[in-house]
Write an enzyme that holds these catalytic residues in place. Structure first.
Site, mmCIF file in Angstrom:
data_model
loop_
_atom_site.group_PDB
_atom_site.id
_atom_site.type_symbol
_atom_site.label_atom_id
_atom_site.label_comp_id
_atom_site.label_asym_id
_atom_site.label_seq_id
_atom_site.Cartn_x
_atom_site.Cartn_y
_atom_site.Cartn_z
ATOM 1 N N HIS A 171 -18.250 20.332 -12.959
ATOM 2 C CA HIS A 171 -17.277 19.452 -13.010
ATOM 3 C C HIS A 171 -16.290 20.130 -14.099
ATOM 4 O O HIS A 171 -16.525 20.827 -15.124
ATOM 5 C CB HIS A 171 -17.792 18.283 -13.913
ATOM 6 N N HIS A 225 -16.392 6.757 -9.873
ATOM 7 C CA HIS A 225 -16.295 6.702 -11.479
ATOM 8 C C HIS A 225 -17.178 5.953 -12.042
ATOM 9 O O HIS A 225 -16.492 5.455 -13.272
ATOM 10 C CB HIS A 225 -14.716 6.480 -11.552
HETATM 11 O O1 D8T Z 1 -14.461 13.842 -11.798
HETATM 12 C C1 D8T Z 1 -13.631 13.660 -12.860
HETATM 13 O O2 D8T Z 1 -13.030 14.823 -13.012
HETATM 14 C C2 D8T Z 1 -13.299 12.467 -13.609
HETATM 15 O O3 D8T Z 1 -14.543 11.552 -13.422
HETATM 16 C C3 D8T Z 1 -13.162 12.799 -15.065
HETATM 17 O O4 D8T Z 1 -14.286 13.512 -15.404
HETATM 18 C C4 D8T Z 1 -13.376 11.501 -15.917
HETATM 19 O O5 D8T Z 1 -12.019 10.712 -15.418
HETATM 20 C C5 D8T Z 1 -13.115 11.895 -17.148
HETATM 21 O O6 D8T Z 1 -12.115 12.654 -17.756
HETATM 22 MG MG MG Z 2 -15.903 12.179 -11.781
#
Ligand code: D8T
Ligand code: MG
Length: 382
Positions: free
Chosen positions: A285, A185
């Site tokens: 994603h 993250h």
């Molecule tokens: O891989 C994921 O889903 C996370 O990194 C989210 O994109 C992040 O918490 C932002 O909403």
């Molecule tokens: Mg992520």
């Protein structure tokens, strides 16, 4: 065929939908959003609407090019998310107008379904092993969790041990064949990224995600390339030009463009094709809503290198609303054996419950990222 109106709806938990109407009655839906900046992206959609209204929605490549290039200032999360949502809606319109799924227009599907993973444990790891087990019992064959909590540039061994212990428990609970993704993250800086990657190597992870922020991968390129753990990244990259350097650097094994952040179907399809030439896999994603997921599946359907799909069912931030609340027919996402089928309906394949969207948009949301701090009071990456 002409576009007659463009309307955005900011809906809980933290999403934004766009409806594009045409003079033929065909309506397209998209999901233009950057989490925490939904209103800003909606404003960008409104600005782009001045160009689109009155145009033929079927000329997607031309509209994309004009909306990307004509602004002089281009790229970045806000612009590319606005463009992404509009692009999804244009593809939805084209498919619906022709009575075929979007993947049919992209050359036809080369797979019937794709593996999905379930989120476990929320942002602060707790009883993640139990949750992993429960996910496997529900049929998932892969899970993803957030790795370390706030971690300073140089931090103590107990923080490392905590992550390792957590992952060890999950591996023990689910066995060797369930994929475990660990999302750092962007919380981890270079020195600790090295330490953590080494410490996690014995657990045969499916991938480590954003081991450091994408802008810093050069500093750990040797470590990333030499680790046996696959490296995934890209949720905060927004275009072919952003991905170009990452692909050339050879540090990513899996790229994770977001269909609602990286220019939509038109752009992510091209990013996927670029990745294929580097033998890099695609895992879009998508901690977002049903339109974004449908857009992901349209690209997964036609991208040879698509390997796994993120989806938000059961994701912890979505307490106030769920992926399936906004669709009229929840069976459009057909989950079985840890996979989801590629939807076969016209356009993106999802029917949006417009009345419900309006109802929730009246309430709206002001979702913001949490602000964490280190023990010394300085800001900690969430
Ligand atoms: O891989 C994921 O889903 C996370 O990194 C989210 O994109 C992040 O918490 C932002 O909403
Ligand atoms: Mg992520």
């Amino acid at each position: 065929m002409k576009i007659t109106s463009i309307t955005t709806y900011q809906v809980p938990p933290r999403w934004c939908f766009v409806k594009v109407e045409t003079d033929t009655g065909v309506i397209g839906w998209g999901e233009p959003v950057l989490e925490g900046r939904a209103a800003t992206v909606a404003a960008a959609v409104e600005e782009l609407s001045d160009y689109l209204i009155g145009k033929d929605p079927r000329l997607i490549e031309d509209h994309w090019t004009v909306m990307y290039r004509s602004g002089f200032y281009r790229g970045g999360g806000i612009h590319m998310s606005a463009l992404a949502g509009l692009d999804q809606a244009l593809w939805d319109i084209k498919g619906k107008a022709l009575g075929v799924p979007v993947h049919e227009l992209l050359g036809g599907k080369l797979r019937d379904s794709i593996k999905v993973y379930s989120w476990i444990g929320g942002d602060r790891p707790g009883e993640t092993a139990a949750q992993a087990k429960a996910a496997v019992e529900r049929g998932f064959t892969a899970v993803k969790m957030n790795g370390p909590e706030e971690l300073q540039f140089i931090d103590t061994r107990d923080k490392v041990e905590k992550v390792v212990h957590n992952v060890a428990e999950i591996r023990e609970a689910v066995g060797e064949n369930v994929g475990i993704g660990v999302d750092f993250h962007g919380r981890v800086h270079r020195p600790m990224a090295r330490v953590l990657l080494k410490a996690l190597e014995p657990y045969n992870l499916m991938f480590v995600e954003e081991p450091v922020l994408s802008e810093h991968v050069d500093g750990v390129a040797d470590v990333l390339r030499n680790s046996s753990t696959p490296i995934a990244l890209g949720e905060r990259l927004y275009s072919r030009w952003d991905f170009k350097h990452i692909l050339e650097s050879g540090v990513a094994d899996i790229i994770q463009p977001d269909l609602s952040h990286a220019g939509g179907i038109t752009e992510v399809r091209k990013i996927a094709a670029m990745a294929e030439t580097y033998d890099v896999a695609l895992a879009p994603h998508c901690p977002l809503g049903p339109i974004a997921l449908a857009a992901c599946l349209a690209v997964d359907a036609v991208a040879y290198n698509a390997v796994i799909q993120e989806q938000s069912l059961g994701i912890h931030y979505n307490k106030s609303n769920d992926l399936l609340d906004y669709v009229t027919d929840a069976s459009v996402f057909d989950y079985a054996d840890g996979m989801v089928k590629i939807p076969s309906g016209p356009g993106l394949g999802v029917e949006i419950n417009e009345e419900y969207v309006k109802e929730r948009a009246a309430e709206g949301h002001r979702w913001r990222n949490p602000v964490w701090r280190h023990t010394d009071g300085s800001f900690a990456e969430w």
